[in-house]
Each structure stands twice: as C-alpha cells, then as structure tokens.
Design an enzyme around this catalytic site. Structure first.
Site, PDB file in Angstrom:
ATOM      1  CD  GLU A  65      42.601  43.593  42.123  1.00  0.00           C
ATOM      2  OE1 GLU A  65      42.568  42.355  42.127  1.00  0.00           O
ATOM      3  OE2 GLU A  65      41.562  44.304  42.119  1.00  0.00           O
TER       4      GLU A  65
ATOM      5  CD  GLU B 111      43.034  37.171  40.096  1.00  0.00           C
ATOM      6  OE1 GLU B 111      42.049  37.081  40.846  1.00  0.00           O
ATOM      7  OE2 GLU B 111      43.025  37.780  39.015  1.00  0.00           O
TER       8      GLU B 111
END
EC number: 3.2.1.91
Length: 514
Positions: A229, A234
């Site tokens: 990932e 974020e």
C-alpha cells in the site's frame, strides 16, 4: 494507515460464485484524468469510478432478502462460507443518493454521511480503465499529481488517496468463481490485511465473524486480504501524512485470523505486511505551521491545493505542493542524523530510531516496496472515520498516554478526545472531500501541463517560492541535489544541479534538478 475505512455491505453469489444482482443498475460515474509525457504534454483520459463491493447491498439471488443486515449475517442464507457464496449476490449502486458520491469532469466529491433508506458513512472508490478493469499505475520513475479540497474535513476524518497492489480485474482471473469482478468493486486488499471484508477471493468471510462492539454496520471475519500500500495522501484540515507500506508478498493474498496482523488482529505485527509504514507527517516532524486552516499556515487548508508526489528509481519518494500559484517543497526534517526532505532509506531508518518500531524495515523497507511501485497499482479514493483509534494517529497525540515530550507522539493539534465516530457522524454529517485534476507521467511532466502555470493555481502578479533553508557550500556556490528545486520566480537557493542532473523549468515558479 491504521485502518482503511469502516465498511458497510458486501458482495457475491451463485454456485460458490461472487456474482452480481440486477435489482439496481450499475452505472459508473465518469471521471477524466490526464496522462503526461516527458515533454510536459498531457492528454485527457476517459475513466470512471466504482464503489467498493463492501458498501453494496447483498441479498439473496432469488429475492430481496438481505444476506447481511446491520453487522450480522443471515443464519439461513449464510450458515458457512460456501453456502453464503451460493445464496447471495452483489447489487448495483445509486452513487449520489445512497453513497453521496458525485463526479463532474475531472472532479470527484465524496460526502461523509448520506441518509437515504439507510444511513451511509463514507465511501471507498477505485479509478476504472474500462467497465470491467481498474486503472493501473506504475509509480516507480514517475510522478502523480492531484488537487484536493480538505476544507470540510474536521479532526477525526480522513480523506485518503492511495494505491494498493490489488488485481486489475478484481480477482476474476485468479478466482473464476468471482464473476462480479472490478465492475462491482471486488478484490480489495491493503497493508492492514483487513478482516472486515464480507467476501475474499470469491468466498464468504462469515465463518468466525464477530460483529463490532461499537459499530452497528461492521465486524471481523476469519480471513483478511493483504497487499502492499502506498498512502499518497491521508489528511483532513489539520494534518496530512505520506506513507509507504511494504509487504513480503507484493500482490493480493488471503490470510487467516490473527496471523493477518494489522489493525484487525490481536498481533499487530504478526502478518506479512507492515501496518505502520514509514510516514512523513510535517506536524509530527516538528513543523507545526506548515499545514492547517488559515493564512498563518504555509499551506492553508481552507483552500484547494495541488499535491505532487515523485517516485525516484532509487526508491526515494519526494513531494511538493502548489497553492495560489506558489510552489512549496516538502519542508525539511531534522531527525537524529537525518536532515532533508526526501522520504528515503536514511529517513526511514532515522524515524524508526527516533520514534521506535521496526515493522517497516522488518518487511524490507523501500527496497521491498520498490517491487510494488515497479508493478501496477490501483488508485483508491476514499473518506472515512476511525472506529479503532478515532484517527488520533493522524491528527492528535497518539498513543493518548504519551506527552509532547515523547518523540513522534504528537501528530497534530486535535484533542485526544476528538474523532469519536458517533459524534462526528452526528455533528459533521455534511463533511466532504473533493479530489480533482489527476495527472500522471514521468518525473517533471505534470507541473507544466497547464500552459506554463503551476498546477492548481493562477499566476499572481508577484509571488515568491517558499522553500526550507538548505545548506550552503563553498565557492563557486552551493549545488542542489537531484530532484531538488533549482529555480523559479522569487527563488534564491542553489541553481547548479548535482552531477547527472540538469535544471529544468517546470513552470515559471518552479524549476527542478532532473
């Protein structure tokens, strides 16, 4: 990423198959993006987005009877994994009215709480190359650029844009019983090896399912789904982080119980993936005035900004931003013996030494992670709240029993009492995130694709390019590192590039050693 979204519904179907129903038509919302060449010319690509299968209505193949209701399975339709897959199917999505998802040209908006027949919270979507295939990106040696508006995201929310090494067809070719595939958003995996997925590899995840104690819609099953990932972004309006997560096996694979590791398991570090990652959060690294709401911050999160992430062939990851026509490099970090602004091997080693932990290096670090970025990865765009840790790991002090004197504990200015999902869903239901202007191409190609102006901004009459101070060398003058800034309106730093690179103009406000 400490958890990838609290999920809502599931998928599957006949003859041990993961198939689709027809009570609701499936029409993917269109979304354009741009593919750029090394000369800076970008061409528009026609794509679309699809919502993840876990959000979808899952019901009996021969009726509208729910297979999954609230956070429990139907004991009649789903007594075990095989029978459940035979009895249940995955239906289409009403994107705007049910999930709060809308698109316009190159812009995608995801709403937080949408109330229709039932309450929906957040969404996870994938960019499509065709009606049945996810768009894949090879990140190594390239850069990825997008605009984002996080102005409506308070403490506790996470507008996450990231890449995972999931199968482009959603797992259809590997698991022939899965006939729904990418068209219906199947095949998800990430570095937390999520166990809240209702179906994995064409099989149900009902055996061993434990309903959540604090979320009426989710639970944890006996299996998880793992893969590498790359968290490009974020963020909310308070904090942002950039984080690669390697796995010892790059592509999607199933795992069992607590041996999955990650957020959903008792042994967080017992799996094949790195759940912590090597994160670059400017606030956590001591720059508390770089990112936040208002003009007192270098990047003002009340306004849209452009985020450009570059993946060097060495494995190092670089970042710069553009807002209001001004280009900003990733701010420098001083961490142990490390000084710089590139997420590279030295930085990741320093972070583990200063903040603790060894999960990233244990799973192979950037060397192993390059195996993921050198292959195809699928783009994920999402909005979620965190029923496990209230997103405190992103925007507050975490763990909560630590203090500001604990290295790496303070990640943002949010209170340790913030981020409670029930409160967020009640107090901030209209929160949303908007992603737009996606561009992808060789390093240095996306910033000059808008007619010479910086991506995401209009050139003001007079501007300055702000950058962190760099060390200076002796006469004849300092030399800029490979991929560092070397010119632009208002720039006063080194203009001579290190051997093997030359100063190339990306736009009037930013030149880079390439």
């Amino acid at each position: 990423m400490y958890q990838k979204l609290a999920l809502i519904s599931a998928f599957l179907a006949t003859a041990r198959a993961q198939s689709a129903c027809t009570l609701q038509a499936e029409t993917h919302p269109p979304l354009t993006w741009q593919k750029c060449s090394s000369g800076g010319t970008c061409t528009q690509q026609t794509g679309s987005v699809v919502i993840d299968a876990n959000w979808r209505w899952t019901h009996a193949t021969n009726s509208s009877t729910n297979c999954y209701d609230g956070n429990t399975w139907s004991s009649t339709l789903c007594p075990d994994n095989e029978t459940c897959a035979k009895n249940c199917c995955l239906d289409g999505a009403a994107y705007a009215s049910t999930y709060g998802v809308t698109t316009s040209a190159d812009s995608l908006s995801i709403g937080f709480v949408t109330q229709s027949a039932q309450k929906n919270v957040g969404a996870r979507l994938y960019l499509m190359a065709s009606d049945t295939t996810y768009q894949e990106f090879t990140l190594l040696g390239n850069e990825f650029s997008f605009d984002v508006d996080v102005s409506q995201l308070p403490c506790g929310l996470n507008g996450a844009l990231y890449f995972v090494s999931m199968d482009a067809d959603g797992g259809v070719s590997k698991y022939p019983t899965n006939t729904a595939g990418a068209k219906y958003g199947t095949g998800y995996c990430d570095s937390q090896c999520p166990r809240d997925l209702k179906f994995i590899n064409g099989q149900a995840n009902v055996e061993g399912w434990e309903p959540s104690s604090n979320n009426a819609n989710t639970g944890i099953g006996g299996h998880g789904s793992c893969c590498s990932e790359m968290d490009i972004w974020e963020a909310n309006s308070i904090s942002e982080a950039l984080t690669p997560h390697p796995c010892t096996t790059v592509g999607q694979e199933i795992c069992d119980g607590d041996s999955c590791g990650g957020t959903y398991s008792g042994d967080r570090y017992g799996g094949t993936c790195d759940p912590d990652g090597c994160d670059w959060n400017p606030y956590r690294l001591g720059n508390t005035s770089f990112y936040g709401p208002g003009s007192s911050f270098t990047l003002d999160t009340t306004k849209k900004l452009t985020v450009v992430t570059q993946f060097e062939t060495s494995g190092a990851i670089n970042r710069y931003y553009v807002q209001n026509g001004v280009t900003f490099q990733q701010p420098n970090a001083e961490l142990g013996d490390y000084s710089g602004n590139s997420l590279d091997d030295d930085y990741c080693a320093a972070e583990e030494a200063e903040f603790g932990g060894s999960s990233f290096s244990d799973k192979g670090g950037l060397t192993q992670f390059k195996k993921a970025t050198s292959g195809g990865m699928v783009l994920v765009m999402s909005l979620w709240d965190d029923y496990y840790a209230n997103m405190l790991w992103l925007d507050s002090t975490y763990p909560t029993n630590e203090t500001s004197s604990t290295p790496g504990a303070v990640r943002g200015s949010c209170s340790t009492s913030s981020g409670v999902p029930a409160q967020l869903e009640s107090n901030s239901p209209n929160a949303k995130v908007v992603y737009s202007n996606i561009k992808f191409g060789p390093i240095g190609s996306t910033g000059n694709s808008s007619g010479g102006n910086p991506p995401g901004g209009n050139p003001p009459g007079t501007t300055t390019t702000r950058r962190p101070a760099t060390s200076t060398g002796s006469s004849p003058g300092p030399t800029q590192t490979h991929y560092g800034q070397c010119g632009g309106i208002g720039y006063s730093g080194p203009t001579v590039c290190a051997s093997g690179s030359t100063c190339q103009v990306l736009n009037p406000y930013y030149s880079q050693c390439l």
